[in-house]
Design an enzyme around this catalytic site. Sequence first.
Site, short mmCIF file in Angstrom:
data_model
loop_
_atom_site.label_atom_id
_atom_site.label_comp_id
_atom_site.label_asym_id
_atom_site.label_seq_id
_atom_site.Cartn_x
_atom_site.Cartn_y
_atom_site.Cartn_z
N PHE B 322 -30.99 35.17 -15.96
CA PHE B 322 -29.79 36.01 -16.01
C PHE B 322 -30.23 37.39 -15.51
O PHE B 322 -30.84 38.15 -16.25
CB PHE B 322 -29.25 36.09 -17.43
N ASP B 323 -29.92 37.69 -14.28
CA ASP B 323 -30.49 38.89 -13.67
C ASP B 323 -30.05 40.17 -14.36
O ASP B 323 -30.82 41.13 -14.44
CB ASP B 323 -30.15 38.95 -12.18
N TYR B 407 -35.73 38.21 -5.03
CA TYR B 407 -34.44 38.44 -4.40
C TYR B 407 -34.00 39.89 -4.45
O TYR B 407 -34.38 40.63 -5.36
CB TYR B 407 -33.35 37.57 -5.05
N TYR B 409 -30.31 42.24 -3.83
CA TYR B 409 -28.85 42.14 -3.72
C TYR B 409 -28.28 43.51 -3.41
O TYR B 409 -28.74 44.51 -3.95
CB TYR B 409 -28.24 41.65 -5.04
N HIS B 459 -26.37 31.08 -7.19
CA HIS B 459 -26.24 32.43 -7.74
C HIS B 459 -24.81 32.54 -8.27
O HIS B 459 -23.87 32.36 -7.50
CB HIS B 459 -26.39 33.51 -6.66
#
Lengths: 673, 673
Positions: B322-323, B407, B409, B459
């Site tokens: 859970f980013d 990653y 974003y 995602h």
Amino acid sequence: MKDVPHAQAYTVPAVHAHPLDPLSPVELERACGIVKANRPTQRLFIKSCQLREPPKAELVPYLNAERAGTPLPPPARQADVLFFDLADRSLTESIINLDTGSETSEVVEGHHAAHSKDEIMEAREQLFKDPTFLETVAKLNLPPVDVVVAPWPVGADNTSPQPRRIAWILYCRGPSNHPDSNQYAFPLPPVIFWNVWDKRVDSVEWCYTGGEGDAMVHKPLTGKSVIEGMQPGEYLPELNGLPRRELKPLHVTQPQGVSFSVNGNLLEWQKWRFRIGFNAREGPVLHDVTYDGRRVFYRLSLSEMHVPYGDPRPPLHLKQVFDFGDVGLGRAANSLENGCDCLGSMRYFSWADVNSAGRAFTAKNVVCCHEQDNGILWKHTNSPTGRATVVRQRLLVLQTIITVGNYDYIFAWQFDQAGGIHLETRATGILSTSPIDMGKTSPYGTVVSPGVLGTSHQHFISVRIDPSIDGDANTITQDDVVADPWGPENPHGVGFRVSSTPIAQSGWADAAPDQNRVFKIQNRSVINPITMTPVGYKLVPLPSQMRLSQPDAMITSRAPFTQHHVWVTSYKDGELYAAGKYTNQSNGKAGGLETMVARKDNTLDTDVVLWHTFALTHIPRIEDFPVMPVETHTVSLKPNNFFTSNPALDVPLSTQAFNKSTLAECSGCPAKL
Amino acid sequence: MKDVPHAQAYTVPAVHAHPLDPLSPVELERACGIVKANRPTQRLFIKSCQLREPPKAELVPYLNAERAGTPLPPPARQADVLFFDLADRSLTESIINLDTGSETSEVVEGHHAAHSKDEIMEAREQLFKDPTFLETVAKLNLPPVDVVVAPWPVGADNTSPQPRRIAWILYCRGPSNHPDSNQYAFPLPPVIFWNVWDKRVDSVEWCYTGGEGDAMVHKPLTGKSVIEGMQPGEYLPELNGLPRRELKPLHVTQPQGVSFSVNGNLLEWQKWRFRIGFNAREGPVLHDVTYDGRRVFYRLSLSEMHVPYGDPRPPLHLKQVFDFGDVGLGRAANSLENGCDCLGSMRYFSWADVNSAGRAFTAKNVVCCHEQDNGILWKHTNSPTGRATVVRQRLLVLQTIITVGNYDYIFAWQFDQAGGIHLETRATGILSTSPIDMGKTSPYGTVVSPGVLGTSHQHFISVRIDPSIDGDANTITQDDVVADPWGPENPHGVGFRVSSTPIAQSGWADAAPDQNRVFKIQNRSVINPITMTPVGYKLVPLPSQMRLSQPDAMITSRAPFTQHHVWVTSYKDGELYAAGKYTNQSNGKAGGLETMVARKDNTLDTDVVLWHTFALTHIPRIEDFPVMPVETHTVSLKPNNFFTSNPALDVPLSTQAFNKSTLAECSGCPAKL
């Protein structure tokens, strides 16, 4: 087609640079001249004249040799001329060999030609003198403002007695009577069906003006003005008050020039190389698209647009225009203005067309080409060191804007630096409106101005994708992502994988975003050395709502391509139009995709074409009136295991030295970081 | 929560400008100072400290009065502090009233805190000295390059014996041993589970490296280097050869300054007015968004991101981060560089955070704000006169970029001139990789480099939309477009209409593009005078594939918000997180959307919240390696019968005098139009 005996001898080949160049003014007039000279006693009305592209079997070797630097003699240069014989009212298609002057021709039976400008202008002039028209307008008791008539390529249904090629939808100007007053705020009830041959009114039909509960009750005219209570809905600033003032200029400059090169109609930019064509029907066409010397697409085009309306009440149930087939994307193209339609450093392309007399004229600046910044292309910050690496994204954009009656569309083919090609479409312009009794609402649309119904409708666009992924023998696969069941290989219930199905036979398929469905175009004879899978490109279809008409309605049979998102056909020369070549007043027998796929051809490892239908189901908002903010859709074609790494890996890093950003000067903005 | 007796008297209110401003460095240190002073004998490890926003019941009247120019006294200023007691290993949440210095606190039972930077740094240092770690690395027979360890907030399953908060995934640098060599091209088989309390390795688990057919066969180490055959996959230009050179600069300038104004954290632009907040968990938050003085949204935020992987083979089945909940969007935000991350005239916002000792520090430039040209906003050519009217579109963009391990974003809130707000997300960065035997392919991903599997994953992003359409009492409707059946009112089979269903009770719904489904947020007590329908905004949900895990898998119970596209809840203070407040090692009892909707609250004409889950199911392409071109998604909120006409009608026309475009200078470009 039959050969037509020569009236004149042509020994000098037409002047042209490349087999895919649009016809030059000289070639256009020569082709029309041959047709006319071969029929010295007939009065002809030229409908269209455009390049007939060489057969693929001839063109592919030519293009391959050209790219290899070992040119071959060009294929024959041909023109496709469509014309009426005004005496017997027949429609004929002729193919002219511009190298030899020879003609073959065929009378077109059972179909109708698209509208053309000269035809509409002539009919409009006649209409305004027509007694039935004048009587009809008199009944409306309008104030002293001009009536505006909008030409309408009428649709077809199962019961109407005859084909009716043109009708006129009536509006009037606002109280200012300004020539650019927005007539769509004043829709009038009558629709005039016009007989183009006999130059007279065929019939006058009156729109229903009821609302929820009494939609189909016709009310007699009261003697009062039919626009009583309607309000101006102007979009022109001089009719509409002062504009907002806080907007500061924003300039895009390229002090060292642009990054693309142009040689005739050949464009090169960031490893891309392609030719741009343009014709009356399809507008811009992209040919022979390669990336870093590898073939990717043979031909990319917009094939058709169909706009059916959802108000079922006659006669407006016949609002079902094929914008490209009935009018023509190329013919509807705007002449773009620098600094208005386009921002930055622009290159324009013009195009030549013919009028009904076969005389050539230039449509200026129908395509603009420029570069655009598109934000970040890739970035990564390496956590152990904190080092950020960032690359910005540049696009090459080819934009064409068309006007078809009330609506305007902006089409942009966009090339990116990572091997992707995108088609962006923006719908704008003005809603098609009809009158509704004051104070009523309607199930068929939204009241966008007092007494004015913005009718619900759909826009269907068909994109034709003729791939050549490392060659012409390609295969389309339908790839879904599916969950693994519980089991020893999925002990915690988290596994999933791709399920790939090659499409073996011409047919259709649908989008399925709930299965992450993509369609891949693969060359199964070329295996990626690292992924160990076929090289390919992918299309993620836009999962829009398809046609809402009944399956057995005439409108559905006229546009079967609007039933499914994806169509796969085997390649055949000349099969370019999703709803058939002749859409005007078509009756379900015009050909098009349903006819093509019915051949059930093999589509494995062969020359295939992928067609994508996407749609905008437009339930008007009042915010779409009096002019509509763009509604944007983008379809992308992206490499999928075509390269051996990110092809944009060598794009230069984004640096302040190159980009020269500044800190904002604004009230409240500190001067320093 | 229980009251904590004061250790110190605080009589002076904390300095702050507005109740919605993020905590200032002084306030952060004061809050942490109170917590520590109240526990003089305990060793505390501060996990986080951020503004606790005032209750809505207090804040709405305050904001309304503020906008009306009749200010009220501000609500109490509060901080939310989360901390470990290092002795008893307990986790406590304290609410500090910064005006009075009072504290209430509660021990958090059954949940685990998110990772924090100091905790990771400390654990990494200990790991590199740990004998089990060193022995494990020795077995790999690596060449003389550094091992790189990536911290991993481990997921949960139904059978693992205990919560394990941190694991390390192992990679090594390429042959250059450059500190920014791309380690993801060299994934190593062992995963180290780390005990943060005892500061030692809990266990070492070895990844499966088989492929299609032998995916779950463990092979013994051969004595050869485990990276034999792997190849460098560098993205840094100095490790990767020369960049392409043909790209010419493109500059964006605003010679008269920008069109927005900033006053503290209040932004105004083109009739928009809103406050920007920022916190550790959610990053940028937009508050009190109004257009032309009318309330539109109370709060807009990114609530959660969840990234589950589709490789079911232990231990990598636990890749399910859970980013935002496990790491924090705000905490992961990059410090943006002018001219690199941002092009044009920029305004930056910085933000203050605390470390584990409760000392404040500044995270610079975590948000950049700028204007952007976005092509044409509306255009129409009036056919009778040929007059073209065109308006270009300007956007106000607030961009934040985050890095979460491999990653990256890019999130951008975009405001347009036609009443629309858009959230653009771009996924970039580097694929999470694992080793695969040379020459094999896998159902669980794509071989993106020799011996390297880029694993398929999803995602999921949850956007929290707290509307205030002309007030707080709003209703969400689900609107589909449906075909009319044949009948006397649909005599030609073309009719269709909207079917609208108000959502009466908290619950979920799904996207349905095949029905053109949109969700409208309406204020049913405010009727648009022209359309005669409630004023509203609409959300067109992105119709992405939802979760692929089994419904009864632990991973599904941890993130039930990933099962449906749309959730509707009644408003409750503090309900901000789609998967619950404590996601780390959560076990299905963390709360979140499924718990909120289970209340089955009334959601008609009341204070409601709309949540949208959208996803990217990412089947890696080799083009996504070694760094991924952005994959972009945009969610839009647009007015729907909120105004009485196109709100962008008064945007000034696009003119060359204002825009100053130029003709391209390029090889083959003519100098004149």
